[in-house]
Scaffold this motif. Structure first.
Motif, short mmCIF file in Angstrom:
data_model
loop_
_atom_site.label_atom_id
_atom_site.label_comp_id
_atom_site.label_asym_id
_atom_site.label_seq_id
_atom_site.Cartn_x
_atom_site.Cartn_y
_atom_site.Cartn_z
N GLU A 22 146.60 45.44 -17.16
CA GLU A 22 147.20 45.64 -18.49
C GLU A 22 148.40 44.70 -18.68
O GLU A 22 148.58 44.14 -19.76
N ILE A 23 149.18 44.55 -17.61
CA ILE A 23 150.34 43.65 -17.68
C ILE A 23 149.85 42.22 -17.91
O ILE A 23 150.40 41.50 -18.75
N ALA A 24 148.81 41.81 -17.19
CA ALA A 24 148.26 40.46 -17.34
C ALA A 24 147.77 40.23 -18.77
O ALA A 24 148.01 39.18 -19.36
N GLU A 25 147.09 41.23 -19.33
CA GLU A 25 146.55 41.12 -20.69
C GLU A 25 147.68 40.98 -21.72
O GLU A 25 147.63 40.11 -22.57
N ALA A 40 156.76 40.66 -5.55
CA ALA A 40 158.14 40.16 -5.44
C ALA A 40 159.12 41.14 -6.07
O ALA A 40 160.17 41.43 -5.48
N LEU A 41 158.80 41.66 -7.25
CA LEU A 41 159.69 42.59 -7.93
C LEU A 41 159.81 43.92 -7.18
O LEU A 41 160.88 44.53 -7.15
N LYS A 42 158.72 44.35 -6.54
CA LYS A 42 158.78 45.56 -5.72
C LYS A 42 159.68 45.34 -4.51
O LYS A 42 160.46 46.22 -4.15
N ALA A 43 159.58 44.17 -3.89
CA ALA A 43 160.41 43.86 -2.73
C ALA A 43 161.89 43.82 -3.10
O ALA A 43 162.75 44.21 -2.31
N GLU A 44 162.17 43.36 -4.32
CA GLU A 44 163.55 43.31 -4.82
C GLU A 44 164.02 44.66 -5.36
O GLU A 44 165.15 44.80 -5.80
N GLU A 45 163.11 45.63 -5.37
CA GLU A 45 163.36 46.99 -5.87
C GLU A 45 163.77 47.02 -7.33
O GLU A 45 164.58 47.83 -7.75
N VAL A 46 163.18 46.13 -8.12
CA VAL A 46 163.43 46.09 -9.57
C VAL A 46 162.44 46.99 -10.29
O VAL A 46 162.76 47.61 -11.30
N ILE A 47 161.21 47.07 -9.74
CA ILE A 47 160.19 47.95 -10.31
C ILE A 47 159.74 48.94 -9.24
O ILE A 47 159.94 48.72 -8.05
N VAL A 48 159.14 50.03 -9.71
CA VAL A 48 158.62 51.05 -8.81
C VAL A 48 157.18 51.39 -9.22
O VAL A 48 156.75 51.09 -10.33
N SER A 49 156.49 52.05 -8.31
CA SER A 49 155.13 52.49 -8.57
C SER A 49 155.11 54.02 -8.54
O SER A 49 155.07 54.63 -7.47
N PRO A 50 155.15 54.66 -9.73
CA PRO A 50 155.18 56.12 -9.77
C PRO A 50 153.88 56.76 -9.28
O PRO A 50 153.87 57.88 -8.80
N LYS A 51 152.77 56.04 -9.44
CA LYS A 51 151.49 56.46 -8.86
C LYS A 51 150.71 55.21 -8.52
O LYS A 51 151.00 54.13 -9.02
N ARG A 52 149.73 55.35 -7.68
CA ARG A 52 148.99 54.22 -7.14
C ARG A 52 148.49 53.27 -8.24
O ARG A 52 147.86 53.71 -9.20
N CYS A 53 148.80 52.00 -8.08
CA CYS A 53 148.36 50.91 -8.97
C CYS A 53 149.02 50.90 -10.35
O CYS A 53 148.58 50.18 -11.24
N PHE A 54 150.02 51.72 -10.57
CA PHE A 54 150.77 51.72 -11.82
C PHE A 54 152.21 51.32 -11.52
O PHE A 54 152.76 51.70 -10.49
N TYR A 55 152.81 50.56 -12.44
CA TYR A 55 154.15 50.05 -12.21
C TYR A 55 155.02 50.26 -13.44
O TYR A 55 154.54 50.24 -14.57
N THR A 56 156.31 50.46 -13.18
CA THR A 56 157.28 50.62 -14.25
C THR A 56 158.65 50.12 -13.77
O THR A 56 158.86 49.98 -12.56
N VAL A 57 159.54 49.87 -14.71
CA VAL A 57 160.89 49.40 -14.38
C VAL A 57 161.67 50.56 -13.76
O VAL A 57 161.57 51.70 -14.21
N LYS A 58 162.44 50.26 -12.74
CA LYS A 58 163.22 51.29 -12.02
C LYS A 58 164.31 51.86 -12.90
O LYS A 58 164.91 51.24 -13.70
#
Length: 58
Positions: A22-25, A40-58
């Protein structure tokens, strides 16, 4: 704007967690670029994954 900035911008615009596809689209980036940016953003702890394969801003 590089891929990380595009992914972050797209996530900030959307209130709900999004899948990489969805992000790519919405950001008009290649999914592989989005995947790399997400890692990269997960490693920097800028975004989180509230459930598997879904991402949102921290």
């Amino acid at each position: 704007m590089d891929a990380k900035e595009m992914v972050l911008h797209t996530l900030k615009e959307n209130s709900e967690p999004m899948k990489a596809g969805e992000i790519a689209e919405k950001s008009r980036l290649d999914k592989k670029e989005v995947d790399k940016a997400i890692q990269a953003l997960k490693a920097e702890e800028v975004i989180v994954s509230p459930k598997r394969c879904f991402y949102t801003v921290k």
